[in-house]
Design an enzyme around this catalytic site. Structure first.
Site, PDB file in Angstrom:
ATOM      1  N   SER A 144      36.363  45.480  41.500  1.00  0.00           N
ATOM      2  CA  SER A 144      36.791  44.315  40.734  1.00  0.00           C
ATOM      3  C   SER A 144      35.968  43.086  41.134  1.00  0.00           C
ATOM      4  CB  SER A 144      38.294  44.100  40.938  1.00  0.00           C
ATOM      5  OG  SER A 144      38.799  43.170  40.027  1.00  0.00           O
ATOM      6  N   ASP A 362      29.929  20.855  38.258  1.00  0.00           N
ATOM      7  CA  ASP A 362      28.573  21.108  38.752  1.00  0.00           C
ATOM      8  C   ASP A 362      28.415  22.474  39.415  1.00  0.00           C
ATOM      9  OD1 ASP A 362      30.113  20.531  40.964  1.00  0.00           O
ATOM     10  OD2 ASP A 362      28.585  19.309  41.968  1.00  0.00           O
ATOM     11  N   HIS A 415      42.418  49.973  36.062  1.00  0.00           N
ATOM     12  CA  HIS A 415      41.572  49.144  36.917  1.00  0.00           C
ATOM     13  C   HIS A 415      41.600  49.566  38.380  1.00  0.00           C
ATOM     14  CE1 HIS A 415      39.361  45.423  37.716  1.00  0.00           C
ATOM     15  NE2 HIS A 415      40.184  45.180  38.718  1.00  0.00           N
TER      16      HIS A 415
END
Length: 437
Positions: A144, A362, A415
């Protein structure tokens, strides 16, 4: 270093000191913890190659296991395994509501946490590798978010890698948080539909619980309110192989009779508390959207609570609206919202820090498409069909952009396949990476 034994294994505790900011190696440092695991009948061998395991998350320490369980049993047949508690997690220098105030103001806390993304984690790994292996490259297994880190690793420091194995963790290379969540909500809806098809009685159970929470203030044992939105977030369970069954079992006896009428039982609320609390992994909440932040270089602005904003595009997830009709109340999935920082006592003190992270513009891009297109490292990735946590289309697009990457696309696992089918998953990926399949 402390060494001890478990059935079939020898384990060694390892500790490392690394710079907080790798751009300023002589500045502040933090501590990292890692657990070495080797098969007891191979403990004396010095020629075993290393395998580094990077846990999913963000914000979770490496898995704790007793004995050669799951994929670990397969790995120690040929590797020394290193389970790294990524910075801020597990036994590494912690970052939570108790420790972050030592940093100072929320602005200082947010600046500190800016050093906890995949780029810093990979630089940590490179410092550890050079010390541990004598400079030899190692195999990395990323689950993951650990796969996100491994993908960054491929572009940033490929000389440190012998092989890369990724399970449910091929990230979109250029997408930002908005695109990630815009792709996520339809997948979450499909998981809801599958759950209610399997357990149709849960439609009315969930509606009854949501209506009760809409009409009553309910406190969890940890002190936070259980709101309808918080209850919906139990849908994160639907991304695991047995999650739909565990969710059904949680729901089936939610109410008990009381003198004041039906109420949610203490046992139910205790179980919900266990699933919803971020006390053990606050970085998951704080950094969940920043791990997708790509910044102005790729045309992205602040993450700005992307999951919350994008959810408005999918009104079927509005519990209050669902209760005005007769349809199901849909669970949500792997997403973090502003209200998490008011309902969860472990997150409340970090609300302003979270707001500053959401407003930060940023961020730097995390992946190097040119380097990945020229990749020389053997790479194999398990891509789970309709993975609730990581978009399959995004993963396959990334797979096609990484030179030589081989995929195994499967609907046999959800998953958590590396845990549910660990030996078989690791066997398959190693065979793919080695050209044996």
């Amino acid at each position: 270093m402390s060494t001890y034994r478990q059935p079939g294994l020898v384990l060694t505790d390892r500790h490392y000191t690394v710079p907080l900011d790798h751009e300023h190696p002589d500045g502040e440092t933090i501590e990292l913890y890692a657990r070495e695991i080797v098969a007891s009948d191979r403990a004396d061998r010095t020629d075993l190659p290393w395998l580094l395991y990077l846990e999913g998350g963000p914000g979770f320490g490496a898995r704790r296991a007793v004995g050669p369980q799951d994929w670990i049993g397969r790995a120690v047949r040929e590797f020394r395994v290193l389970l790294l508690d990524q910075r801020g997690t597990g036994r590494s220098t912690p970052a939570n509501r108790q420790t972050l105030p030592l940093r100072g103001t929320p602005a200082q806390q947010a600046a500190y946490l800016g050093h906890f993304r995949a780029d810093s984690i990979v630089k940590d790994c490179e410092l550890i590798r050079r010390e541990l292996t004598g400079g030899a490259p190692w195999t990395v297994l990323g689950q993951s978010f650990g796969g996100f880190c491994a993908t960054h690793y491929l572009g940033a420091a490929p000389d440190g890698l012998a092989t890369v194995l990724i399970t449910g963790g091929l990230p979109a290379l250029r997408a930002g948080a908005d695109e990630v969540y815009r792709a996520a909500y339809p997948r979450i809806r499909r998981k809801n539909e599958a759950h209610y098809a399997r357990y149709p009685d849960d439609v009315e159970r969930v509606r009854a619980i949501a209506a009760h929470l809409h009409e009553h203030r309910v406190e969890l044992p940890g002190g936070g309110p259980l709101t309808p939105e918080a209850f919906q977030s139990l849908g994160i369970m639907l991304g695991g192989g047995d999650g739909t069954h565990r969710l059904h079992l949680l729901l089936e006896d939610a109410f008990v009779p009381t003198p004041a009428g039906p109420a949610l039982s203490d046992a139910f609320l205790e179980a919900v508390q266990t699933h919803l609390s971020y006390a053990g992994h606050p970085l998951y909440a704080l950094l969940h959207e920043p791990i997708y932040a790509q910044g102005p270089a790729l045309g992205h602005g602040p993450t700005d609570w992307a999951a919350e904003r994008v959810r408005a595009e999918f009104p079927e997830f509005d519990a209050a609206k669902a209760l005005t009709g007769d349809g199901p109340v849909l669970f949500t999935g792997e997403s973090v919202h502003p209200w998490h920082f008011t309902t969860d006592p472990a997150l409340r003190p970090l609300r302003e820090t979270a707001e500053l992270l959401a407003a930060r513009a940023d961020w730097t891009p995390l992946y190097d498409p040119e380097a990945l297109a020229a990749n020389q490292v053997p790479v194999a990735a398990a891509v789970y069909h309709d993975d609730m946590y990581v978009d399959t289309a995004h993963s396959l697009a990334t797979a096609s952009a990484v030179r030589g990457l081989r995929t195994w696309v499967t609907d046999e696992f959800e998953h958590d396949g590396v845990r549910a089918g660990g030996p078989r998953v690791l066997d398959r990926l190693l065979a793919l990476a080695r050209g044996e399949l």
